[in-house]
Scaffold this motif. Sequence first.
Motif, PDB file in Angstrom:
ATOM      1  N   ASP A  20      -8.382  54.715  -8.836  1.00 26.05           N
ATOM      2  CA  ASP A  20      -9.242  54.336  -9.930  1.00 26.05           C
ATOM      3  C   ASP A  20     -10.408  53.661  -9.612  1.00 26.05           C
ATOM      4  OD1 ASP A  20      -9.529  54.336 -12.856  1.00 26.05           O
ATOM      5  OD2 ASP A  20      -9.380  52.058 -12.582  1.00 26.05           O
ATOM      6  N   ALA A  21     -10.344  52.666  -8.801  1.00 21.74           N
ATOM      7  CA  ALA A  21     -11.302  51.891  -8.301  1.00 21.74           C
ATOM      8  C   ALA A  21     -12.299  52.778  -7.671  1.00 21.74           C
ATOM      9  CB  ALA A  21     -10.994  50.737  -7.316  1.00 21.74           C
ATOM     10  N   ALA A  22     -11.782  53.563  -6.848  1.00 21.09           N
ATOM     11  CA  ALA A  22     -12.604  54.457  -6.097  1.00 21.09           C
ATOM     12  C   ALA A  22     -13.399  55.174  -7.055  1.00 21.09           C
ATOM     13  CB  ALA A  22     -11.851  55.215  -5.029  1.00 21.09           C
ATOM     14  N   LYS A  23     -12.879  55.751  -7.728  1.00 23.19           N
ATOM     15  CA  LYS A  23     -13.790  56.672  -8.817  1.00 23.19           C
ATOM     16  C   LYS A  23     -14.764  55.708  -9.637  1.00 23.19           C
ATOM     17  CE  LYS A  23      -9.567  59.738  -9.944  1.00 23.19           C
ATOM     18  NZ  LYS A  23      -8.608  59.921 -10.949  1.00 23.19           N
ATOM     19  N   ARG A  24     -14.454  54.444  -9.812  1.00 24.63           N
ATOM     20  CA  ARG A  24     -15.434  53.562 -10.324  1.00 24.63           C
ATOM     21  C   ARG A  24     -16.818  53.166  -9.386  1.00 24.63           C
ATOM     22  NH1 ARG A  24     -13.445  50.898 -15.100  1.00 24.63           N
ATOM     23  NH2 ARG A  24     -11.223  51.446 -15.570  1.00 24.63           N
ATOM     24  N   GLY A  25     -16.372  53.656  -7.853  1.00 26.43           N
ATOM     25  CA  GLY A  25     -17.402  53.341  -7.253  1.00 26.43           C
ATOM     26  C   GLY A  25     -17.237  52.214  -6.128  1.00 26.43           C
ATOM     27  N   PHE A  26     -15.860  51.669  -6.190  1.00 29.15           N
ATOM     28  CA  PHE A  26     -15.526  50.539  -5.439  1.00 29.15           C
ATOM     29  C   PHE A  26     -14.808  50.864  -4.251  1.00 29.15           C
ATOM     30  CE2 PHE A  26     -16.750  49.139  -9.721  1.00 29.15           C
ATOM     31  CZ  PHE A  26     -17.496  48.033  -9.260  1.00 29.15           C
ATOM     32  N   THR A  27     -14.709  49.971  -3.326  1.00 28.95           N
ATOM     33  CA  THR A  27     -14.183  50.217  -1.944  1.00 28.95           C
ATOM     34  C   THR A  27     -12.882  49.773  -2.268  1.00 28.95           C
ATOM     35  OG1 THR A  27     -16.327  49.676  -0.919  1.00 28.95           O
ATOM     36  CG2 THR A  27     -14.358  49.968   0.426  1.00 28.95           C
ATOM     37  N   GLN A  28     -12.262  48.491  -2.650  1.00 34.63           N
ATOM     38  CA  GLN A  28     -11.220  47.927  -2.678  1.00 34.63           C
ATOM     39  C   GLN A  28     -11.055  47.437  -3.935  1.00 34.63           C
ATOM     40  OE1 GLN A  28      -9.135  47.438   0.130  1.00 34.63           O
ATOM     41  NE2 GLN A  28     -10.220  47.892   1.899  1.00 34.63           N
ATOM     42  N   VAL A  29      -9.585  46.863  -4.122  1.00 37.85           N
ATOM     43  CA  VAL A  29      -9.048  46.489  -5.404  1.00 37.85           C
ATOM     44  C   VAL A  29      -8.670  44.951  -5.103  1.00 37.85           C
ATOM     45  CG1 VAL A  29      -7.044  46.367  -7.046  1.00 37.85           C
ATOM     46  CG2 VAL A  29      -8.209  48.502  -6.439  1.00 37.85           C
ATOM     47  N   LEU A  30      -9.002  43.988  -5.776  1.00 39.52           N
ATOM     48  CA  LEU A  30      -8.660  42.576  -5.744  1.00 39.52           C
ATOM     49  C   LEU A  30      -7.671  42.453  -6.617  1.00 39.52           C
ATOM     50  CD1 LEU A  30      -9.133  39.747  -4.770  1.00 39.52           C
ATOM     51  CD2 LEU A  30     -10.703  39.368  -6.622  1.00 39.52           C
ATOM     52  N   TRP A  31      -6.363  42.134  -6.158  1.00 41.99           N
ATOM     53  CA  TRP A  31      -5.210  41.997  -7.175  1.00 41.99           C
ATOM     54  C   TRP A  31      -5.001  40.300  -7.331  1.00 41.99           C
ATOM     55  CZ3 TRP A  31      -2.906  46.210  -8.506  1.00 41.99           C
ATOM     56  CH2 TRP A  31      -3.255  47.329  -7.484  1.00 41.99           C
ATOM     57  N   LEU A  32      -4.432  40.020  -8.661  1.00 33.68           N
ATOM     58  CA  LEU A  32      -4.182  38.932  -9.054  1.00 33.68           C
ATOM     59  C   LEU A  32      -2.607  38.692  -9.425  1.00 33.68           C
ATOM     60  CD1 LEU A  32      -6.849  38.880 -12.039  1.00 33.68           C
ATOM     61  CD2 LEU A  32      -7.083  37.984  -9.989  1.00 33.68           C
ATOM     62  N   ASP A  33      -2.203  37.576  -9.571  1.00 32.27           N
ATOM     63  CA  ASP A  33      -0.713  37.189  -9.469  1.00 32.27           C
ATOM     64  C   ASP A  33      -0.234  38.070 -10.580  1.00 32.27           C
ATOM     65  OD1 ASP A  33      -0.012  35.047 -11.885  1.00 32.27           O
ATOM     66  OD2 ASP A  33      -2.058  35.046 -11.562  1.00 32.27           O
ATOM     67  N   ALA A  34       1.168  38.274 -10.929  1.00 30.76           N
ATOM     68  CA  ALA A  34       1.771  39.019 -11.619  1.00 30.76           C
ATOM     69  C   ALA A  34       2.365  38.291 -12.885  1.00 30.76           C
ATOM     70  CB  ALA A  34       2.906  39.989 -11.082  1.00 30.76           C
ATOM     71  N   ILE A  35       2.285  36.813 -12.667  1.00 32.03           N
ATOM     72  CA  ILE A  35       3.081  35.984 -13.761  1.00 32.03           C
ATOM     73  C   ILE A  35       1.639  35.868 -14.692  1.00 32.03           C
ATOM     74  CG2 ILE A  35       3.905  33.936 -14.281  1.00 32.03           C
ATOM     75  CD1 ILE A  35       5.729  36.076 -12.775  1.00 32.03           C
ATOM     76  N   GLU A  36       0.700  35.147 -14.370  1.00 34.17           N
ATOM     77  CA  GLU A  36      -0.365  34.821 -15.219  1.00 34.17           C
ATOM     78  C   GLU A  36      -1.568  35.690 -15.291  1.00 34.17           C
ATOM     79  OE1 GLU A  36      -1.073  30.526 -15.835  1.00 34.17           O
ATOM     80  OE2 GLU A  36       0.184  30.219 -14.052  1.00 34.17           O
ATOM     81  N   GLY A  37      -1.716  36.677 -14.222  1.00 35.18           N
ATOM     82  CA  GLY A  37      -2.759  37.543 -14.051  1.00 35.18           C
ATOM     83  C   GLY A  37      -4.217  36.570 -13.959  1.00 35.18           C
TER      84      GLY A  37
END
Length: 351
Positions: free
Chosen positions: A204-221
């Motif tokens: 999905d990020a690639a379709k938006r024109g971005f190279t990588q995804v920055l992940w956030l923590d799964a508890i609080e985001g």
Amino acid sequence: MNPLTDVDRGQCPEHFSFGTSFADHMFTQKFNQEFGWHKAEIRPLEELRLHPGASVLHYSQEIFEGLKAYRRTDGGINLFRPDANATRFNRSAARMVMPEVDAGLHVEAIKELVSLDRAWVPSGDGSSLYIRPTMIATSPKLGLGAANNYLHYIITGPAGPYYAEGFNPVSVYVSHEFRRAVKGGVGEAKTGGNYAASLFCSEDAAKRGFTQVLWLDAIEGRFVEEVGAMNICFVYDGKLIKTPALSGSILPGITRDSLLQLAPTLDYEVEESKLDIQQIIDDISSGKITEVFGCGTAAVVSPVGKIAMKDKEYVINGGKTGPVASKLFETLTAIQYGVIDDPFNWIVSVD
């Protein structure tokens, strides 16, 4: 030529297809409850034969590693921290309820395999031989539970320069809807399921024109974790390098650890802490953060020129590579290729 390889070793490194070109040989050993690890051998690269009920195919009981061999200017070959990779391999095995391997044998197998296929180690600038140790559960078993039989194998393949068009910044998209891993889960293990879980958001990020995804923590985001297949670092005022503290859901990167040791010798300060994404965005906007970069085996250091969050983009350092990322990249790769001395005893020679 081996039917599983698709490249002539005489080709220039830039013609190598990373991940689809393989060297001539592989290391394998098997495990079962009766004999433990046995039948260790290096043999010609060949396809694996698995029962369709093999546990790895149904319950993803699998781990892997990634490291590289580098051609020195004198023609010799260097491995970079293979012992650290072996240690992490066993840590992942323990988390996935798989038998640990003999770390010494694991490293020796890599050395022998690379030595045998040394013609596959390219000599071009930025080129290397990628090494992929793997363990899979092979028991034909459809009931949920740890397998009794395993295959440990190591394959290699040539890789051209990661930055085919230069050391240029990438763009990163902050994921708010999806999460990579949770504390207490398997995020700190190098297991295939972690990467499969990231594919939807990455595409999905690639379709938006971005190279990588920055992940956030799964508890609080709220707290920064890692970027795609890399750890992430933020540079404050060109001096202080901050990176998320290991939390149990972040892969403990070998390159990350190396940079944390290397940076102070180059007069940079380092800090591992919980990093709030909103504070990071505010610090980029105010100019406190002067550089952002990812780090991992593939790229070593990957500058980030732009971060997007909630459809708003934030440019770092004018979208250009900064001096800290450049210095770290140049110094660490110089150690890996044997251009400068290794004060950390990280290099293992295959000569």
